[in-house]
Design an enzyme around this catalytic site. Structure first.
Site, PDB file in Angstrom:
ATOM      1  N   LYS A   1      33.676  35.785  42.005  1.00  0.00           N
ATOM      2  CA  LYS A   1      33.394  37.229  42.061  1.00  0.00           C
ATOM      3  C   LYS A   1      32.154  37.586  41.248  1.00  0.00           C
ATOM      4  O   LYS A   1      31.841  36.925  40.263  1.00  0.00           O
ATOM      5  CB  LYS A   1      34.606  37.992  41.526  1.00  0.00           C
ATOM      6  CG  LYS A   1      35.860  37.779  42.372  1.00  0.00           C
ATOM      7  CD  LYS A   1      37.081  38.385  41.729  1.00  0.00           C
ATOM      8  CE  LYS A   1      37.424  37.716  40.420  1.00  0.00           C
ATOM      9  NZ  LYS A   1      38.719  38.167  39.861  1.00  0.00           N
TER      10      LYS A   1
ATOM     11  N   THR B   1      36.686  50.153  35.833  1.00  0.00           N
ATOM     12  CA  THR B   1      36.871  48.919  36.604  1.00  0.00           C
ATOM     13  C   THR B   1      38.048  48.106  36.064  1.00  0.00           C
ATOM     14  O   THR B   1      38.142  46.904  36.307  1.00  0.00           O
ATOM     15  CB  THR B   1      35.595  48.057  36.562  1.00  0.00           C
ATOM     16  OG1 THR B   1      35.243  47.858  35.189  1.00  0.00           O
ATOM     17  CG2 THR B   1      34.457  48.687  37.325  1.00  0.00           C
TER      18      THR B   1
ATOM     19  N   GLY C   1      41.297  46.387  36.119  1.00  0.00           N
ATOM     20  CA  GLY C   1      42.194  45.936  37.191  1.00  0.00           C
ATOM     21  C   GLY C   1      41.516  45.593  38.503  1.00  0.00           C
ATOM     22  O   GLY C   1      42.205  45.362  39.497  1.00  0.00           O
ATOM     23  N   THR C   2      40.191  45.528  38.528  1.00  0.00           N
ATOM     24  CA  THR C   2      39.508  45.210  39.794  1.00  0.00           C
ATOM     25  C   THR C   2      39.910  43.824  40.316  1.00  0.00           C
ATOM     26  O   THR C   2      40.170  43.651  41.511  1.00  0.00           O
ATOM     27  CB  THR C   2      37.967  45.251  39.659  1.00  0.00           C
ATOM     28  OG1 THR C   2      37.604  44.485  38.510  1.00  0.00           O
ATOM     29  CG2 THR C   2      37.442  46.655  39.540  1.00  0.00           C
ATOM     30  N   GLY C   3      39.956  42.855  39.394  1.00  0.00           N
ATOM     31  CA  GLY C   3      40.277  41.482  39.799  1.00  0.00           C
ATOM     32  C   GLY C   3      41.710  41.379  40.301  1.00  0.00           C
ATOM     33  O   GLY C   3      41.986  40.737  41.319  1.00  0.00           O
ATOM     34  N   CYS C   4      42.637  42.016  39.589  1.00  0.00           N
ATOM     35  CA  CYS C   4      44.060  41.979  39.994  1.00  0.00           C
ATOM     36  C   CYS C   4      44.209  42.605  41.374  1.00  0.00           C
ATOM     37  O   CYS C   4      44.893  42.071  42.257  1.00  0.00           O
ATOM     38  CB  CYS C   4      44.919  42.768  39.000  1.00  0.00           C
ATOM     39  SG  CYS C   4      44.769  42.205  37.304  1.00  0.00           S
TER      40      CYS C   4
HETATM   41  N1  LIG Z   1      30.879  48.030  39.664  1.00  0.00           N
HETATM   42  C1  LIG Z   1      31.326  47.451  40.773  1.00  0.00           C
HETATM   43  N2  LIG Z   1      30.964  47.919  41.993  1.00  0.00           N
HETATM   44  C2  LIG Z   1      31.418  47.354  43.132  1.00  0.00           C
HETATM   45  N3  LIG Z   1      32.240  46.279  43.144  1.00  0.00           N
HETATM   46  C3  LIG Z   1      32.636  45.750  41.969  1.00  0.00           C
HETATM   47  C4  LIG Z   1      32.209  46.308  40.722  1.00  0.00           C
HETATM   48  N4  LIG Z   1      32.790  45.589  39.713  1.00  0.00           N
HETATM   49  C5  LIG Z   1      33.538  44.649  40.305  1.00  0.00           C
HETATM   50  N5  LIG Z   1      33.445  44.730  41.661  1.00  0.00           N
HETATM   51  C6  LIG Z   1      34.151  43.908  42.651  1.00  0.00           C
HETATM   52  O1  LIG Z   1      35.514  43.896  42.291  1.00  0.00           O
HETATM   53  C7  LIG Z   1      36.090  42.604  42.527  1.00  0.00           C
HETATM   54  C8  LIG Z   1      36.605  42.051  41.193  1.00  0.00           C
HETATM   55  O2  LIG Z   1      35.479  41.539  40.518  1.00  0.00           O
HETATM   56  P1  LIG Z   1      35.307  41.289  38.959  1.00  0.00           P
HETATM   57  O3  LIG Z   1      34.176  40.344  38.828  1.00  0.00           O
HETATM   58  O4  LIG Z   1      35.230  42.610  38.278  1.00  0.00           O
HETATM   59  O5  LIG Z   1      36.648  40.588  38.665  1.00  0.00           O
HETATM   60  P2  LIG Z   1      37.408  40.445  37.328  1.00  0.00           P
HETATM   61  O6  LIG Z   1      36.472  40.413  36.191  1.00  0.00           O
HETATM   62  O7  LIG Z   1      38.348  39.303  37.505  1.00  0.00           O
HETATM   63  O8  LIG Z   1      38.249  41.736  37.272  1.00  0.00           O
HETATM   64  P3  LIG Z   1      39.195  42.108  36.081  1.00  0.00           P
HETATM   65  O9  LIG Z   1      38.297  42.792  35.162  1.00  0.00           O
HETATM   66  O10 LIG Z   1      40.218  42.988  36.687  1.00  0.00           O
HETATM   67  O11 LIG Z   1      39.756  40.842  35.504  1.00  0.00           O
HETATM   68  C9  LIG Z   1      34.973  41.763  43.156  1.00  0.00           C
HETATM   69  O12 LIG Z   1      35.048  41.814  44.553  1.00  0.00           O
HETATM   70  C10 LIG Z   1      33.707  42.451  42.644  1.00  0.00           C
HETATM   71  O13 LIG Z   1      32.611  42.230  43.470  1.00  0.00           O
HETATM   72  C1  LIG Z   2      48.726  42.114  32.464  1.00  0.00           C
HETATM   73  C2  LIG Z   2      47.276  42.008  32.771  1.00  0.00           C
HETATM   74  N1  LIG Z   2      46.853  41.168  33.734  1.00  0.00           N
HETATM   75  C3  LIG Z   2      45.534  41.080  34.025  1.00  0.00           C
HETATM   76  C4  LIG Z   2      44.599  41.840  33.360  1.00  0.00           C
HETATM   77  C5  LIG Z   2      43.117  41.706  33.690  1.00  0.00           C
HETATM   78  O1  LIG Z   2      42.562  42.897  34.132  1.00  0.00           O
HETATM   79  P1  LIG Z   2      41.267  43.560  33.428  1.00  0.00           P
HETATM   80  O2  LIG Z   2      40.286  42.458  33.181  1.00  0.00           O
HETATM   81  O3  LIG Z   2      40.762  44.544  34.423  1.00  0.00           O
HETATM   82  O4  LIG Z   2      41.727  44.204  32.153  1.00  0.00           O
HETATM   83  C6  LIG Z   2      45.071  42.718  32.368  1.00  0.00           C
HETATM   84  N2  LIG Z   2      44.239  43.486  31.658  1.00  0.00           N
HETATM   85  N3  LIG Z   2      46.415  42.781  32.086  1.00  0.00           N
END
Ligand SMILES: Nc1ncnc2c1ncn2[C@@H]1O[C@H](COP(=O)(O)OP(=O)(O)OP(=O)(O)O)[C@@H](O)[C@H]1O
Ligand SMILES: Cc1ncc(COP(=O)(O)O)c(N)n1
Length: 274
Positions: free
Chosen positions: A179, A212, A214-217
């Site tokens: 990602k 942002t 929870g975007t990854g979840c």
């Molecule tokens: N500012 C943004 N605008 C558009 N898309 C985004 C943005 N930030 C993240 N994404 C998208 O959201 C999804 C999750 O990406 P990200 O790299 O943020 O994951 P992550 O770091 O694992 O998330 P988390 O922070 O929840 O652990 C991907 O498809 C990424 O391209």
């Molecule tokens: C319980 C749990 N699982 C996953 C994430 C990652 O999400 P983020 O990087 O957006 O905080 C989180 N913050 N909390």
């Protein structure tokens, strides 16, 4: 008597976010919005809000196994996603049971660190992630720091990211999505996909927002929902990307820190409510 409708079922194995933006809560909201019956196995409870993680309280290993066994004896999931797995031991037990029950369509989101910087997975767990979980993954979805930790490759160029995707594929994942949320800060965000044959990019407009959390979840839960429907991984990836993009674009005003994404935006747009 009412008629019973057949539904696809998805399971999340992850941690709870009391603030409701990430973890199990984000996953269940996403399953619901995408019309899939959601189930959850908790690995840990976090005391968390949009400003950070205030505490992490693991469920016992017995508790983890009992939840997985309860699901297996009654409710075979059509797809699974794993999120925060807490430690190497939890990863090993989870992987063992997924194999034992022959569950398929596994999306592995190798969650390691929360947005605010709090550690959600111990260092010692990296080995278990590499040796037990990657081989189970129909799709693995690391962000850049997670891909670096799993491969040992410093990702400072598009070529280095491609190399990391190949290493993760060679380690056993069927499809790799590296990602791009953490990659550069231009007008676009680019996720890299590799399926062992093709390497392609999903490019979307980068939304300028601090919300942002929870975007990854949410993205990995949407992938699991799509696989639960029986979609091919490539289509699942394209559809899940639309879901997360819409959820970020139509941000909601919740909390004073990194706010959550809007899980209901995708449905509302489909019904022309925005
Ligand atoms: N500012 C943004 N605008 C558009 N898309 C985004 C943005 N930030 C993240 N994404 C998208 O959201 C999804 C999750 O990406 P990200 O790299 O943020 O994951 P992550 O770091 O694992 O998330 P988390 O922070 O929840 O652990 C991907 O498809 C990424 O391209
Ligand atoms: C319980 C749990 N699982 C996953 C994430 C990652 O999400 P983020 O990087 O957006 O905080 C989180 N913050 N909390």
């Amino acid at each position: 008597m009412g008629q019973l409708i057949k539904v696809s079922k998805a399971l999340t194995i992850a941690g709870s976010d009391s603030g409701g933006g990430a973890g199990i809560q984000a996953d269940l909201k996403t399953f619901q919005e995408l019309g899939v019956y959601g189930m959850s196995v908790l690995t840990a409870v976090t005391a968390q809000n949009t400003t950070g993680v205030q505490g992490v309280f693991p469920v016992s290993i017995e508790g983890l196994e009992a939840q997985l066994a309860s699901i297996a004896s009654d409710l075979t999931p059509d797809a699974i996603k794993t999120g925060m797995l807490f430690s190497g031991e939890y990863i090993e037990r989870t992987a063992y049971m997924i194999r034992k029950f022959a569950w398929e369509n596994v999306v592995v989101d190798p969650v390691m660190v929360a947005k605010g910087g709090a550690t959600l997975l111990g260092e010692e767990a990296l080995h278990a992630m590499k040796t037990c979980m990657l081989q189970l993954a129909k799709i693995v979805t690391p962000n850049i720091p997670e891909a670096e930790a799993l491969t040992g490759i410093e990702i400072n160029s598009p070529e280095a990211r491609e190399e990391a995707a190949r290493v993760l594929f060679d380690a056993g994942a069927d499809h790799v999505v590296v990602k791009g949320g953490h990659f550069g800060n231009g007008d676009f965000v680019t996720d890299l996909v590799f399926n062992g044959i093709e390497m392609f990019e999903l490019i979307e407009k980068r939304i300028q927002t601090k919300n942002t959390h929870g975007t990854g979840c949410t993205f990995s839960a949407a992938l699991a929902a799509e696989l639960a429907y029986g979609r091919k991984p490539e289509s699942a990836i394209v559809n899940a990307k639309k879901y997360i993009q819409t959820a970020i674009e139509h941000g909601i005003d919740v909390g004073s820190g990194h706010g959550p994404v809007n899980h209901f935006a995708y449905r509302r747009i489909a019904h022309e409510q925005y």
